[in-house]
Design a protein around this motif. Structure first.
Motif, PDB file in Angstrom:
ATOM      1  N   ARG A   1       4.204   3.047  -1.039  1.00 27.22           N
ATOM      2  CA  ARG A   1       5.253   2.850  -2.048  1.00 27.22           C
ATOM      3  C   ARG A   1       6.638   2.796  -1.383  1.00 27.22           C
ATOM      4  O   ARG A   1       7.520   2.086  -1.828  1.00 27.22           O
ATOM      5  CB  ARG A   1       5.219   3.983  -3.079  1.00 27.22           C
TER       6      ARG A   1
ATOM      7  N   GLU B   1      -9.852   2.905  -2.744  1.00 31.56           N
ATOM      8  CA  GLU B   1      -8.791   2.057  -2.190  1.00 31.56           C
ATOM      9  C   GLU B   1      -7.703   1.793  -3.225  1.00 31.56           C
ATOM     10  O   GLU B   1      -6.531   1.695  -2.881  1.00 31.56           O
ATOM     11  CB  GLU B   1      -9.344   0.765  -1.567  1.00 31.56           C
ATOM     12  N   PHE B   2      -8.066   1.711  -4.500  1.00 32.69           N
ATOM     13  CA  PHE B   2      -7.052   1.483  -5.540  1.00 32.69           C
ATOM     14  C   PHE B   2      -6.199   2.724  -5.776  1.00 32.69           C
ATOM     15  O   PHE B   2      -4.994   2.633  -5.992  1.00 32.69           O
ATOM     16  CB  PHE B   2      -7.717   1.071  -6.850  1.00 32.69           C
TER      17      PHE B   2
ATOM     18  N   VAL C   1       0.839  -1.196   0.000  1.00 35.42           N
ATOM     19  CA  VAL C   1       0.000   0.000   0.000  1.00 35.42           C
ATOM     20  C   VAL C   1       0.877   1.249   0.000  1.00 35.42           C
ATOM     21  O   VAL C   1       0.618   2.207  -0.723  1.00 35.42           O
ATOM     22  CB  VAL C   1      -0.939  -0.007   1.226  1.00 35.42           C
TER      23      VAL C   1
ATOM     24  N   ILE D   1      -3.501   3.182  -3.293  1.00 38.65           N
ATOM     25  CA  ILE D   1      -2.317   2.336  -3.489  1.00 38.65           C
ATOM     26  C   ILE D   1      -1.528   2.810  -4.716  1.00 38.65           C
ATOM     27  O   ILE D   1      -0.415   2.361  -4.964  1.00 38.65           O
ATOM     28  CB  ILE D   1      -2.734   0.852  -3.650  1.00 38.65           C
ATOM     29  N   GLY D   2      -2.122   3.686  -5.481  1.00 37.70           N
ATOM     30  CA  GLY D   2      -1.424   4.201  -6.663  1.00 37.70           C
ATOM     31  C   GLY D   2      -1.552   3.292  -7.870  1.00 37.70           C
ATOM     32  O   GLY D   2      -0.693   3.299  -8.758  1.00 37.70           O
ATOM     33  N   ILE D   3      -2.643   2.514  -7.923  1.00 39.50           N
ATOM     34  CA  ILE D   3      -2.805   1.574  -9.033  1.00 39.50           C
ATOM     35  C   ILE D   3      -3.335   2.271 -10.287  1.00 39.50           C
ATOM     36  O   ILE D   3      -2.999   1.896 -11.401  1.00 39.50           O
ATOM     37  CB  ILE D   3      -3.769   0.431  -8.609  1.00 39.50           C
TER      38      ILE D   3
ATOM     39  N   PHE E   1      -6.403  -4.684   3.223  1.00 44.00           N
ATOM     40  CA  PHE E   1      -5.171  -4.157   2.624  1.00 44.00           C
ATOM     41  C   PHE E   1      -4.121  -3.790   3.670  1.00 44.00           C
ATOM     42  O   PHE E   1      -3.393  -2.804   3.531  1.00 44.00           O
ATOM     43  CB  PHE E   1      -5.456  -2.940   1.739  1.00 44.00           C
TER      44      PHE E   1
END
Lengths: 292, 415
Positions: A46, B94-95, A44, B98-100, A261
């Motif tokens: 980086r 949520e994505f 989660v 996370i930087g997706i 997560f």
């Protein structure tokens, strides 16, 4: 000199592919899981921060972890006991002197639960245990309950139902192991016991069990290791619910990772499972070494 | 001599083709759409795209819906993520945390797009953290599926339109005979454990309630409590199928298809499964019973681009193709859903069956709502809702306590 080295090195060359595969498939993930457990939140974040043992401290003070740990002990001990009792009982039955065809038929049928995948087992038992399912119908027909019971949805019943499913799924392994052990018990011991006037139970307690003690101990330990970290059957049957009534450590790991997560916290729980499983494995290896 | 000439020729050909080879891009599309009863449609779609864009090849990666979210996260973590992603609106926040996801604002502003952004279904486009993150391939509203045979058997002529009528009819249907239930409520903890977003939220929205204030949890409000109370009252009256805490969405659908449940609240897209699996069922679908509000929970299949994709332009070319009115209409028809590009609506209407036409009619004036996309931990949030609603239905807590417990746990999750 070169020839000697080549001769000595050849076996290691044969071992190399296996070692490489083991290294890639086992050591690397193992290392990564332990490493993840030492950071604040990998994947989660980086750039995760090294936090040392902080995740382990959090885990020790998390009631959810202890509750899942307690459920894991109940589930593991209950399942192994269930497997042993049903497995040994059925092994004795299918070892009886009956017509060979009937014996083969029963042995084949009784091993079937082992063949099914966890998905099939979970789905079938969900249908059986459904409030409108066969088990509730039978219980109501026999007058044992007036209302259908929600076996997998009632916190007081869910763990018992899960143990029933796990027992059904896991007994064949014990049955097969015990059956093969039974073939090795010398016939003379039973004959001598019979001359001494021993009945079925006396022969079982004083001949069969002592003779098969090493086998029972070995398979029970192996079963304990497998059941302790069992994930698919629990996740697919109850999802750890209702509430967290059937949450075990393996489902908690998955929940922390892929629902919440919190990958580092999940890795920490996974490491705790690893440590306990490793202790059981050492016990098993010691037992096997003693047998040899 | 011949061998030398042949080698030279091959080298020359290879050199001449090098620029073409350098331009070719392969993109990967991870989705669950092709797994949902669409009979090779997406393979044909990809082949059609590749024929029109010889410089781009598309690798179709299909997984079941329940696996896709997990795959997107893990693939991204180890650097093997797909370029184009099939997405579900609740995953948005949520994505992107996370930087997706790649922000799509710049792509949507391009002049050469095959569609007008204003024609797209609005809900997935709503900005979070100042950007748009996904576009709609198709859309479907949450509706109430009705077994008219059971409704008539229980003595009613028309499906319920209000909460009061729903409670009355569901209770009457449950009283018909053993094994028949008024309405199913899938509040099982089994994955994906999303019963509340399938049933509770559509009822809440039809009551005018909401669960979020922007990205902040707002669960302990009077509308939420009233909706929980409505569920509890129906459950206490025996109108809800027994075993809600172990009933999954899949079982709920199967029970409805088998004709053992009067009503089922779920996405409208389920109508094709119902009619194809049990053509004998006296079936219709209606708007989720309301208390005067005309808001509905909107759902759909969304598409995004991975932030780490090395082929973002090729990925957008593919997304752009999927959103063109002609292709989008075909995709909507294949899924028996409404198109993500509303310019394709007329084309879809031409070939639509009765259930799809009814969805269009229901939605013509209602307001779409999708709040889970703003939740920082959507899957964990609905899992918490499931647990607290389970406890409420078995009498361990009141609706007020359930609402307060969810709110407190959501705030914990949000950190």
């Amino acid at each position: 000199m070169l020839r000697q080295m080549t001769t000595r090195g050849t076996p290691y060359l044969f071992l190399l592919p296996g070692l490489v595969i083991l290294g890639a498939l086992l050591s690397v993930p193992l290392y990564k899981v332990v490493e993840y457990s030492l950071y604040d939140n990998v994947i989660v974040e980086r750039n995760p921060t090294f936090v040392g043992l902080a995740n382990y401290t959090n885990l020790m003070t998390d009631p959810g972890y202890w509750s899942a740990g307690f459920n894991t002990v109940v589930f593991t001990v209950g399942s192994v006991l269930g497997h042993m009792v049903v497995g040994i009982g059925l092994a004795l039955l299918v070892n009886a002197d009956i017509a060979p065809r009937a014996r083969t038929f029963f042995r084949s049928m009784l091993i079937l639960p082992w063949i099914f995948t966890a998905v099939v087992v979970a789905l079938n038992w969900q249908l059986l245990l459904n409030p409108f399912g066969l088990i509730n119908y039978m219980l109501q027909w026999m007058g044992l309950t007036s209302e259908p019971l929600d076996w997998l949805g009632d916190p007081d019943l869910a763990m018992w139902s899960l143990l029933l499913i796990s027992t059904w799924r896991g007994y064949p392994f014990i049955m097969v192991s015990f059956l093969s052990g039974l073939q090795t018990v010398p016939r003379e011991l039973y004959e001598a016991a019979e001359i001494d006037g021993a009945g079925f139970w006396h022969k079982f307690w004083h001949v069969t069990l002592p003779q098969l003690k090493p086998v029972i101990f070995g398979v029970a330990l192996l079963d304990l290791i497998w059941t302790f970290q069992l994930f698919p059957l629990v996740w697919l049957s109850t999802g750890g619910g209702p509430g967290r009534a059937t949450e075990v450590l393996s489902t908690l790991t998955f929940r922390l990772a892929f629902v919440d997560f919190q990958f580092s916290q999940a890795a920490t729980v996974a490491v705790s499972i690893l440590i306990i499983s490793a202790a059981f494995t050492l016990l098993y290896l010691r037992n096997e070494a003693r047998r040899l | 001599m011949i061998k030398t000439r042949f080698t030279a020729l091959a080298l020359a050909a290879a050199t001449a083709l090098t620029p073409l080879a350098a331009q070719a891009a392969e993109i990967e599309w991870l989705q669950w759409f092709a797994a949902e009863n669409t009979d090779g449609f997406y393979d044909e779609l990809v082949a059609d795209f590749e024929a029109k864009h010889p410089d781009i090849t598309v690798k179709l990666v299909t997984q079941p819906f329940g696996k896709v979210r997990e795959s997107i996260v893990t693939d991204n973590a180890i650097g093997v993520g797909s370029d184009v992603l099939g997405l579900n609106m609740p995953w948005t926040k949520e994505f992107l945390d996370i930087g997706i996801l790649e922000p799509l604002d710049e792509y949507l502003a391009r002049d050469d797009n095959s569609f007008a952004t204003s024609d797209l279904v609005e809900a997935p486009l709503g900005k979070i953290d100042g950007h748009t993150w996904m576009v709609p391939l198709n859309a479907f509203p949450f509706v109430m599926h009705v077994n008219m045979g059971l409704v008539r058997q229980a003595g009613f002529d028309a499906p319920p339109a209000t909460w009061e009528e729903l409670a009355e009819q569901a209770g009457a249907i449950s009283a018909l005979e053993d094994g028949i239930s008024g309405i199913g409520m899938p509040f099982s903890s089994q994955p994906p454990s999303n019963g509340p977003i399938l049933t509770f939220l559509p009822l809440l929205y039809a009551h005018g309630g909401r669960i979020m204030a922007d990205t902040t949890p707002n669960f302990d409000n009077p509308e939420v409590v009233a909706t929980l109370q409505f569920l509890k009252d129906m459950n206490d009256a025996g109108a809800i199928a027994p075993g809600a805490a172990s009933r999954t969405g899949g079982v709920d659908l199967e029970e409805f298809i088998a004709g053992r449940t009067g009503f089922m609240i779920s996405p409208g897209v389920h109508s094709s499964s119902i009619t194809s699996r049990n053509p004998e069922l006296e079936y219709t679908l209606v708007r989720v019973p309301t208390n005067g509000e005309t808001a509905y929970r909107v759902h759909g299949w969304e598409i995004g681009i991975a932030a780490d994709s090395p082929n973002k332009d090729a990925a957008w070319t593919f997304v752009n193709y999927l959103l063109s009115p002609e292709v989008n209409a075909r995709a909507a028809q294949a899924a028996n859903a409404l198109p993500g590009n509303l310019a394709a609506l007329d084309a879809v209407r031409e070939g639509a069956d009765e259930t799809l036409l009814k969805q269009m009619e229901i939605l013509s004036g209602d307001s779409p709502v999708e709040e889970m996309r703003q939740s920082p931990k959507a899957a964990a949030s609905w899992s918490v809702m499931t647990e607290e609603i389970q406890a409420m239905l078995r009498g361990d807590q009141s609706p007020e306590e359930a609402a307060a417990a969810v709110q407190a746990r959501w705030l914990d999750l949000a950190g």
